[in-house]
Design an enzyme around this catalytic site. Structure first.
Site, PDB file in Angstrom:
ATOM      1  N   ASN A   1       0.798  -1.236   0.000  1.00 14.69           N
ATOM      2  CA  ASN A   1       0.000   0.000   0.000  1.00 14.69           C
ATOM      3  C   ASN A   1       0.825   1.277   0.000  1.00 14.69           C
ATOM      4  OD1 ASN A   1      -2.573  -1.298  -0.046  1.00 14.69           O
ATOM      5  ND2 ASN A   1      -2.224  -1.859   2.089  1.00 14.69           N
TER       6      ASN A   1
ATOM      7  N   ARG B   1      -4.001   9.559  -0.782  1.00 19.80           N
ATOM      8  CA  ARG B   1      -5.055   9.563   0.239  1.00 19.80           C
ATOM      9  C   ARG B   1      -4.414   9.708   1.618  1.00 19.80           C
ATOM     10  NH1 ARG B   1      -6.663   5.094  -2.665  1.00 19.80           N
ATOM     11  NH2 ARG B   1      -8.277   5.582  -4.162  1.00 19.80           N
TER      12      ARG B   1
ATOM     13  N   TYR C   1      -0.180  10.420   6.513  1.00 21.43           N
ATOM     14  CA  TYR C   1       1.077  10.098   5.821  1.00 21.43           C
ATOM     15  C   TYR C   1       1.695  11.286   5.081  1.00 21.43           C
ATOM     16  CZ  TYR C   1      -0.510   5.357   6.797  1.00 21.43           C
ATOM     17  OH  TYR C   1      -0.937   4.219   7.432  1.00 21.43           O
TER      18      TYR C   1
ATOM     19  N   ASN D   1      10.489   0.043   4.828  1.00 25.63           N
ATOM     20  CA  ASN D   1       9.178   0.319   5.411  1.00 25.63           C
ATOM     21  C   ASN D   1       8.288  -0.873   5.083  1.00 25.63           C
ATOM     22  OD1 ASN D   1       6.657   1.088   6.213  1.00 25.63           O
ATOM     23  ND2 ASN D   1       6.822   3.196   5.442  1.00 25.63           N
TER      24      ASN D   1
ATOM     25  N   ALA E   1       2.064  -2.627   6.712  1.00 27.12           N
ATOM     26  CA  ALA E   1       1.330  -3.465   7.662  1.00 27.12           C
ATOM     27  C   ALA E   1       2.000  -4.823   7.897  1.00 27.12           C
ATOM     28  CB  ALA E   1      -0.102  -3.660   7.176  1.00 27.12           C
TER      29      ALA E   1
ATOM     30  N   HIS F   1       3.345  -5.633  11.309  1.00 27.48           N
ATOM     31  CA  HIS F   1       2.468  -6.105  12.389  1.00 27.48           C
ATOM     32  C   HIS F   1       2.002  -7.544  12.196  1.00 27.48           C
ATOM     33  CE1 HIS F   1       2.595  -1.823  12.617  1.00 27.48           C
ATOM     34  NE2 HIS F   1       1.740  -1.644  11.626  1.00 27.48           N
TER      35      HIS F   1
ATOM     36  N   ASP G   1      11.694 -13.670   9.478  1.00 24.17           N
ATOM     37  CA  ASP G   1      12.585 -14.825   9.317  1.00 24.17           C
ATOM     38  C   ASP G   1      13.537 -14.634   8.143  1.00 24.17           C
ATOM     39  OD1 ASP G   1      11.459 -16.109  11.478  1.00 24.17           O
ATOM     40  OD2 ASP G   1      10.275 -17.530  10.283  1.00 24.17           O
TER      41      ASP G   1
ATOM     42  N   GLU H   1      14.460  -0.116   9.896  1.00 23.42           N
ATOM     43  CA  GLU H   1      13.004  -0.097   9.677  1.00 23.42           C
ATOM     44  C   GLU H   1      12.504   1.349   9.767  1.00 23.42           C
ATOM     45  OE1 GLU H   1      11.001  -2.342  12.699  1.00 23.42           O
ATOM     46  OE2 GLU H   1       8.987  -1.947  11.899  1.00 23.42           O
TER      47      GLU H   1
ATOM     48  N   HIS I   1       8.917   3.828   9.661  1.00 20.37           N
ATOM     49  CA  HIS I   1       7.473   4.068   9.550  1.00 20.37           C
ATOM     50  C   HIS I   1       7.259   5.573   9.456  1.00 20.37           C
ATOM     51  CE1 HIS I   1       6.285  -0.055  10.115  1.00 20.37           C
ATOM     52  NE2 HIS I   1       7.210  -0.130  11.067  1.00 20.37           N
ATOM     53  N   ILE I   2       6.495   5.986   8.482  1.00 19.75           N
ATOM     54  CA  ILE I   2       6.241   7.406   8.258  1.00 19.75           C
ATOM     55  C   ILE I   2       5.442   7.997   9.417  1.00 19.75           C
ATOM     56  CG2 ILE I   2       5.014   9.023   6.735  1.00 19.75           C
ATOM     57  CD1 ILE I   2       5.564   6.891   4.466  1.00 19.75           C
ATOM     58  N   SER I   3       4.400   7.290   9.815  1.00 20.74           N
ATOM     59  CA  SER I   3       3.552   7.758  10.919  1.00 20.74           C
ATOM     60  C   SER I   3       4.111   7.252  12.245  1.00 20.74           C
ATOM     61  CB  SER I   3       2.121   7.243  10.722  1.00 20.74           C
ATOM     62  OG  SER I   3       2.100   5.816  10.771  1.00 20.74           O
TER      63      SER I   3
ATOM     64  N   ARG J   1      -0.982   5.360  17.353  1.00 21.46           N
ATOM     65  CA  ARG J   1      -2.152   4.936  16.570  1.00 21.46           C
ATOM     66  C   ARG J   1      -2.798   3.704  17.233  1.00 21.46           C
ATOM     67  NH1 ARG J   1      -0.554   4.707  10.454  1.00 21.46           N
ATOM     68  NH2 ARG J   1      -2.837   4.664  10.260  1.00 21.46           N
TER      69      ARG J   1
ATOM     70  N   ARG K   1      -0.958  -1.566  15.773  1.00 21.18           N
ATOM     71  CA  ARG K   1       0.229  -1.046  15.087  1.00 21.18           C
ATOM     72  C   ARG K   1       1.420  -0.892  16.036  1.00 21.18           C
ATOM     73  NH1 ARG K   1      -1.859   0.665  10.035  1.00 21.18           N
ATOM     74  NH2 ARG K   1      -4.011   1.345  10.242  1.00 21.18           N
TER      75      ARG K   1
HETATM   76  O1  CA2 Z   1       3.554   4.715   8.960  1.00 20.35           O
HETATM   77  C1  CA2 Z   1       3.950   3.886   8.137  1.00 20.35           C
HETATM   78  O2  CA2 Z   1       4.889   4.096   7.359  1.00 20.35           O
HETATM   79  C2  CA2 Z   1       3.223   2.533   8.002  1.00 20.35           C
HETATM   80  O3  CA2 Z   1       4.221   1.538   7.740  1.00 20.35           O
HETATM   81  C3  CA2 Z   1       2.267   2.669   6.828  1.00 20.35           C
HETATM   82  C4  CA2 Z   1       1.373   1.447   6.632  1.00 20.35           C
HETATM   83  C5  CA2 Z   1       0.693   1.060   7.945  1.00 20.35           C
HETATM   84  O4  CA2 Z   1      -0.026  -0.151   7.778  1.00 20.35           O
HETATM   85  C6  CA2 Z   1       1.702   0.905   9.095  1.00 20.35           C
HETATM   86  O5  CA2 Z   1       0.979   0.602  10.283  1.00 20.35           O
HETATM   87  C7  CA2 Z   1       2.504   2.166   9.281  1.00 20.35           C
HETATM   88  C8  CA2 Z   1       0.311   1.750   5.556  1.00 20.35           C
HETATM   89  C9  CA2 Z   1       0.918   1.947   4.188  1.00 20.35           C
HETATM   90  C10 CA2 Z   1       0.363   3.135   3.469  1.00 20.35           C
HETATM   91  O6  CA2 Z   1      -1.045   3.031   3.315  1.00 20.35           O
HETATM   92  C11 CA2 Z   1      -1.707   4.071   2.719  1.00 20.35           C
HETATM   93  C12 CA2 Z   1      -3.065   3.901   2.601  1.00 20.35           C
HETATM   94  C13 CA2 Z   1      -3.846   4.881   2.019  1.00 20.35           C
HETATM   95  C14 CA2 Z   1      -3.254   6.031   1.529  1.00 20.35           C
HETATM   96  C15 CA2 Z   1      -1.879   6.214   1.642  1.00 20.35           C
HETATM   97  C16 CA2 Z   1      -1.106   5.224   2.232  1.00 20.35           C
END
Ligand code: CA2
Length: 152
Positions: free
Chosen positions: A11, A18, A23, A79, A82, A85, A92, A103, A105-107, A112, A116
């Site tokens: 993703n 979005r 993000y 990165n 998901a 998690h 492995d 590693e 993570h942007i957020s 959260r 997460r």
């Molecule tokens: O904060 C991060 O970089 C994450 O790795 C982003 C993942 C999320 O599942 C992790 O918990 C934290 C999500 C990938 C990006 O998903 C998007 C969904 C919709 C719009 C933009 C990005």
């Protein structure tokens, strides 16, 4: 020239399209450009990859583990999205080929949802950068270069 892999999981190809409140507005292409600039400053060749498929990501981890073993690469900025998690298989893989990973993570995943807060990847990572937006990628590149620097 020594290489570094910047790897993005599921993703992350949606970045900038979005959820800017979570993000930010940078796209994955913007992230790639940030990484190219920092890697050039560090004297590293950068390869940039994203996949939504766990098996593909595992294959790249294996490939880069071999490159590190052969002295051609220093490791990966990763990165896992998901997969952090959920994926024991990616953990492995990293452990199995001894790939040095930082590693990212942007957020701030710790601010959260509870699900997460745990990462399967963090225990096998050399370092973790969380919650600094896309600036986390060049910071992680700098950290990886420092952590894996060969004594002269
Ligand atoms: O904060 C991060 O970089 C994450 O790795 C982003 C993942 C999320 O599942 C992790 O918990 C934290 C999500 C990938 C990006 O998903 C998007 C969904 C919709 C719009 C933009 C990005």
């Amino acid at each position: 020239m020594n290489s570094v892999l910047v790897l993005n999981g599921p993703n992350l190809d949606l970045l900038g399209t979005r959820k800017p409140e979570v993000y930010g507005s940078a796209t994955l292409a913007d992230v790639e450009q940030l990484c190219r600039v920092r890697a050039a400053e560090l004297g590293l060749d950068v390869q940039f990859r994203q996949s939504n498929h766990e098996g593909q990501l595992i294959d790249w981890v294996h490939e880069w583990g071999r490159r590190v073993r052969d002295g051609q690469a220093i490791g990966a900025v990763y990165n896992p999205g998901a997969h952090a998690h959920t994926s024991i298989a990616l953990r492995d893989a990293i452990e199995g080929v001894e790939l040095p990973v930082v590693e990212v993570h942007i957020s701030n995943v710790h601010a959260r949802e509870q699900f997460r807060h745990h990462s399967y990847i963090s225990p096998v990572a050399r370092g973790v950068v969380v919650g600094l937006g896309v600036l986390g990628y060049p910071l992680a590149l700098t950290g990886l270069a420092e952590l894996t620097r060969q004594p002269r």
